[in-house]
Design an enzyme around this catalytic site. Sequence first.
Site, PDB file in Angstrom:
ATOM      1  N   CYS A  42       0.827  -1.209   0.000  1.00 43.65           N
ATOM      2  CA  CYS A  42       0.000   0.000   0.000  1.00 43.65           C
ATOM      3  C   CYS A  42       0.862   1.260   0.000  1.00 43.65           C
ATOM      4  O   CYS A  42       2.019   1.249   0.445  1.00 43.65           O
ATOM      5  CB  CYS A  42      -0.891   0.016   1.232  1.00 43.65           C
ATOM      6  SG  CYS A  42      -2.278  -1.135   1.164  1.00 43.65           S
TER       7      CYS A  42
ATOM      8  N   GLU B 291       0.569   3.840   1.924  1.00 44.32           N
ATOM      9  CA  GLU B 291       0.919   4.251   3.284  1.00 44.32           C
ATOM     10  C   GLU B 291       2.162   3.515   3.773  1.00 44.32           C
ATOM     11  O   GLU B 291       3.019   4.088   4.467  1.00 44.32           O
ATOM     12  CB  GLU B 291      -0.251   3.974   4.240  1.00 44.32           C
ATOM     13  CG  GLU B 291      -1.512   4.760   3.939  1.00 44.32           C
ATOM     14  CD  GLU B 291      -2.462   4.035   2.993  1.00 44.32           C
ATOM     15  OE1 GLU B 291      -2.000   3.273   2.124  1.00 44.32           O
ATOM     16  OE2 GLU B 291      -3.684   4.238   3.127  1.00 44.32           O
TER      17      GLU B 291
ATOM     18  N   CYS C  87      -3.185  -0.778   7.098  1.00 48.12           N
ATOM     19  CA  CYS C  87      -2.499   0.523   7.113  1.00 48.12           C
ATOM     20  C   CYS C  87      -2.936   1.371   8.299  1.00 48.12           C
ATOM     21  O   CYS C  87      -2.160   2.192   8.800  1.00 48.12           O
ATOM     22  CB  CYS C  87      -2.711   1.253   5.799  1.00 48.12           C
ATOM     23  SG  CYS C  87      -1.712   0.531   4.479  1.00 48.12           S
TER      24      CYS C  87
HETATM   25  N1  THU Z   1      -4.312   0.514  -1.372  1.00 45.27           N
HETATM   26  C1  THU Z   1      -3.440   1.394  -0.790  1.00 45.27           C
HETATM   27  O1  THU Z   1      -2.404   1.735  -1.363  1.00 45.27           O
HETATM   28  N2  THU Z   1      -3.750   1.877   0.436  1.00 45.27           N
HETATM   29  C2  THU Z   1      -4.872   1.550   1.141  1.00 45.27           C
HETATM   30  O2  THU Z   1      -5.002   1.912   2.301  1.00 45.27           O
HETATM   31  C3  THU Z   1      -5.929   0.792   0.478  1.00 45.27           C
HETATM   32  C4  THU Z   1      -5.536   0.071  -0.747  1.00 45.27           C
HETATM   33  C5  THU Z   1      -3.965  -0.044  -2.669  1.00 45.27           C
HETATM   34  C6  THU Z   1      -3.586  -1.496  -2.634  1.00 45.27           C
HETATM   35  C7  THU Z   1      -3.863  -1.925  -4.051  1.00 45.27           C
HETATM   36  O3  THU Z   1      -2.709  -1.653  -4.841  1.00 45.27           O
HETATM   37  C8  THU Z   1      -4.990  -1.008  -4.501  1.00 45.27           C
HETATM   38  O4  THU Z   1      -5.047   0.043  -3.567  1.00 45.27           O
HETATM   39  C9  THU Z   1      -6.336  -1.694  -4.566  1.00 45.27           C
HETATM   40  O5  THU Z   1      -6.632  -2.330  -3.375  1.00 45.27           O
END
Ligand code: THU
Length: 141
Positions: free
Chosen positions: A62, A64, A98
Amino acid sequence: MTSNRVVNASPPADLSAAACAAQAQAHCPYSNYAVGAAIRTASGAIYAGCNVENASYPEGTCAEAGAIAAMVLDGEREIVEVVVVTGGSTPGTPCGGCRQRLREFTGPDAVIYATTVDGVELAVTMADLLPASFGPEFLAH
Ligand code: THU
């Protein structure tokens, strides 16, 4: 969304700009859901990250997590505010994992802004984003 206690504030422009710049670097060919995150620490420094997906789906990370890794690498430990930028019509709030990652480095009053590229905004405190949470103080003995 309305069940969150909304903080009456808009995301700071410098942190939003850092999150948007990070979002533009996202590697998300599987979800096509680009996420950028930017953290401000107590010292005033800003650290950003984007989501990095993987052909082996569970190995993706993610935005974060990337921002937190950059912060820790730089020797910083105290997050005061965070901006997350996503696509879509509804701001994408940090996922459960996260929320816990952020909780490690925030106090309860840290503000997390979730925004869309179209300017829809939600702001919540860490305590509201992850109620009754477990943190480092539980292990202090
Ligand atoms: N994702 C994030 O980067 N942060 C979050 O808190 C929620 C989800 C990303 C993970 C994945 O690459 C995409 O969003 C779809 O879930």
